[in-house]
Design an enzyme around this catalytic site. Structure first.
Site, PDB file in Angstrom:
ATOM      1  N   VAL A 220       0.849  -1.193   0.000  1.00 21.92           N
ATOM      2  CA  VAL A 220       0.000   0.000   0.000  1.00 21.92           C
ATOM      3  C   VAL A 220       0.884   1.242   0.000  1.00 21.92           C
ATOM      4  O   VAL A 220       1.786   1.387   0.836  1.00 21.92           O
ATOM      5  CB  VAL A 220      -0.935   0.013   1.220  1.00 21.92           C
ATOM      6  CG1 VAL A 220      -1.818   1.263   1.198  1.00 21.92           C
ATOM      7  CG2 VAL A 220      -1.796  -1.243   1.242  1.00 21.92           C
ATOM      8  N   GLY A 262       2.611  -6.186   8.082  1.00 19.33           N
ATOM      9  CA  GLY A 262       2.453  -4.769   7.821  1.00 19.33           C
ATOM     10  C   GLY A 262       1.420  -4.525   6.741  1.00 19.33           C
ATOM     11  O   GLY A 262       0.303  -5.038   6.783  1.00 19.33           O
ATOM     12  N   ASP A 263       1.803  -3.742   5.731  1.00 22.94           N
ATOM     13  CA  ASP A 263       0.879  -3.410   4.637  1.00 22.94           C
ATOM     14  C   ASP A 263       1.246  -4.137   3.354  1.00 22.94           C
ATOM     15  O   ASP A 263       0.870  -3.698   2.267  1.00 22.94           O
ATOM     16  CB  ASP A 263       0.869  -1.894   4.398  1.00 22.94           C
ATOM     17  CG  ASP A 263       2.251  -1.369   4.008  1.00 22.94           C
ATOM     18  OD1 ASP A 263       3.251  -1.970   4.442  1.00 22.94           O
ATOM     19  OD2 ASP A 263       2.325  -0.366   3.276  1.00 22.94           O
ATOM     20  N   GLU A 264       1.962  -5.250   3.464  1.00 24.73           N
ATOM     21  CA  GLU A 264       2.407  -5.971   2.276  1.00 24.73           C
ATOM     22  C   GLU A 264       1.663  -7.298   2.126  1.00 24.73           C
ATOM     23  O   GLU A 264       1.623  -8.104   3.053  1.00 24.73           O
ATOM     24  CB  GLU A 264       3.914  -6.232   2.345  1.00 24.73           C
ATOM     25  CG  GLU A 264       4.487  -6.801   1.058  1.00 24.73           C
ATOM     26  CD  GLU A 264       6.006  -6.893   1.096  1.00 24.73           C
ATOM     27  OE1 GLU A 264       6.585  -7.302   0.082  1.00 24.73           O
ATOM     28  OE2 GLU A 264       6.600  -6.570   2.147  1.00 24.73           O
TER      29      GLU A 264
END
Length: 346
Positions: A220, A262-264
Site C-alpha cells: 500500500v 504490515g501493509d504488504e
C-alpha cells in the site's frame, strides 16, 4: 471403496496405537483367564479363549503394522470395533460366561471407538455392543434376567460413549481453531507467511510446472500517512479492503493469497507464465484505483498500491531468489513514482 468420513478415525495414528495397546491388554487378560480363571474349566472354553486371545493379538499387530491412514481409508478401524464386539459376544457364549466380567469386555471397543472414531462409527459400535450383549445373554440367562443386565450395562455404555464423543468433538473444534490461528492472518483472513513459504516450496521443488511460478508482491502506498491522518483502525480497514479486492480479482483456486506483514500482501501463482502474472498484477492495480474505500463518515478514500512481479525460472531459480527478485521489483515500483507494476530483471 472408501468409507464415509463419519465412520473414520479423528486421528488415525493415535487410534492405531491406542487400539494396539487395548488389544494387548485384552489378549493378556484372556490368556490369564484361560490358565487360571473361569475359562479354564473345560477344553471347549479353553480352546475358545485361546482362539479369542490369538485373534485379539492379531488385531493389535495389524494396528501397528499397517499404515494408519490406509487402515482408516478402507474402514479397518470401524472393522476393528465391530470385530471386537462380535468376538466378545461369541466368547461369552462359547465360554458360558454371563458374568459382569464377561460383559465388561464390551466396554473396550466402545470406549476406544468413542475416544478415537467419528460419530457414525461410535454410534455403530455402541449399538452393536448393546445388541451383542443382549444376544449373548439371551443364550445364557432367562430372558428377564438378560434384559435387566442389558438395560443396566447398556445404559452405562451409551452414556460413556456419548460423553467421550462429545468431548472428542469439542477437542477437535479447538484443534481446528488453533490450526486456523496458526495459518491465517486474523485481520485480513489471508494465509500467513509460513503457509505461503510452504506453498512456494512445493511449487518450486516438489511439483514444478512447465509454465513456471510467479510471485506478486503488493504494498500500500503512503500507508503511514493513512494511519497518521485517519487513525490505525482506518489503516486496518484499508488492509481488509485491499485483501477483499485481491480475493475478487485473483482466483483462489489457482493462487495462494497471503499477508506477509504490515501493509504488504503477496499472491503466489503456480503454473503461471510471467506475462500472465504481469497482466493480472496490472488488473489488480486498476481495481484498487477504481475502487475507493468508504470511511466511517461516508467519505471515500482512494488507495494506491505498488506491485512487484517475479517469475521462476525466468527471474530466479529458488525460493529466496524469487522473493528477492519480487522485492527488488517492488522497490523499483515505489521509487519510480508508486501506483505502478514493475517486473523483475532477468
Amino acid at each position: 471403496m472408501r468409507l464415509p468420513t463419519t465412520f473414520r478415525a479423528r486421528e488415525p495414528r493415535t487410534a492405531a496405537r491406542s487400539g494396539a495397546v487395548i488389544a494387548l491388554v485384552c489378549a493378556v487378560v484372556l490368556s490369564v483367564s484361560t490358565v487360571f480363571g473361569p475359562n479354564s474349566v473345560s477344553s471347549t472354553t479353553r480352546t475358545a479363549s485361546w482362539v479369542g486371545a490369538g485373534l485379539v493379538g492379531l488385531l493389535g499387530v495389524a494396528a501397528v503394522s499397517i499404515r494408519p491412514r490406509t487402515l482408516d481409508r478402507y474402514g479397518a478401524f470401524l472393522g476393528i470395533g465391530v470385530g471386537a464386539v462380535l468376538l466378545t459376544a461369541s466368547l461369552n457364549v462359547a465360554t458360558d460366561d454371563p458374568s459382569a466380567a464377561g460383559q465388561a469386555f464390551f466396554a473396550f471397543p466402545v470406549l476406544w471407538a468413542a475416544s478415537h472414531l467419528r460419530r457414525g462409527a461410535v454410534v455403530a459400535v455402541t449399538t452393536l455392543a448393546v445388541a451383542g450383549d443382549l444376544v449373548a445373554l439371551s443364550f445364557l440367562l432367562p430372558l428377564e434376567d438378560a434384559l435387566f443386565d442389558v438395560v443396566f450395562f447398556g445404559s452405562v455404555l451409551v452414556v460413556i460413549a456419548a460423553m467421550l464423543d462429545r468431548a472428542g468433538a469439542v477437542q477437535a473444534a479447538l484443534v481446528a481453531a488453533l490450526q486456523q490461528q496458526a495459518t491465517v492472518d486474523a485481520l485480513t483472513g489471508l494465509v500467513n507467511r509460513r503457509v505461503l513459504d510452504e506453498a512456494l516450496r512445493h511449487a518450486l521443488d516438489r511439483a514444478p510446472r512447465p509454465e513456471g511460478t510467479a510471485l506478486v508482491l503488493v504494498d500500500v502506498d503512503s500507508f503511514k500517512q493513512i494511519n497518521d491522518r485517519h487513525g490505525h483502525p482506518v489503516g486496518d480497514d484499508a488492509l481488509v479492503h485491499l485483501a477483499d479486492l485481491v480475493r475478487r480479482h485473483v482466483r483462489a483456486g489457482d493462487a495462494v493469497l497471503s499477508r506477509l506483514g504490515g501493509d504488504e500482501l503477496a499472491v503466489l501463482l503456480p503454473g503461471c507464465p510471467a506475462e500472465v502474472a504481469t497482466q493480472r498484477a496490472g488488473e489488480l492495480l486498476e481495481a484498487v484505483r477504481s475502487t475507493p474505500m468508504t470511511l466511517p463518515d461516508g467519505a471515500l478514500l482512494a488507495l494506491s498500491v505498488s506491485v512487484g512481479v517475479a517469475h521462476a525460472p525466468q527471474h530466479a531459480s529458488g525460493m529466496r531468489g524469487l522473493y528477492a527478485a519480487a522485492d527488488a521489483a517492488l522497490y523499483r515500483a515505489k521509487n519510480g513514482g508508486r501506483g505502478r507494476v514493475e517486473v523483475a530483471a532477468a
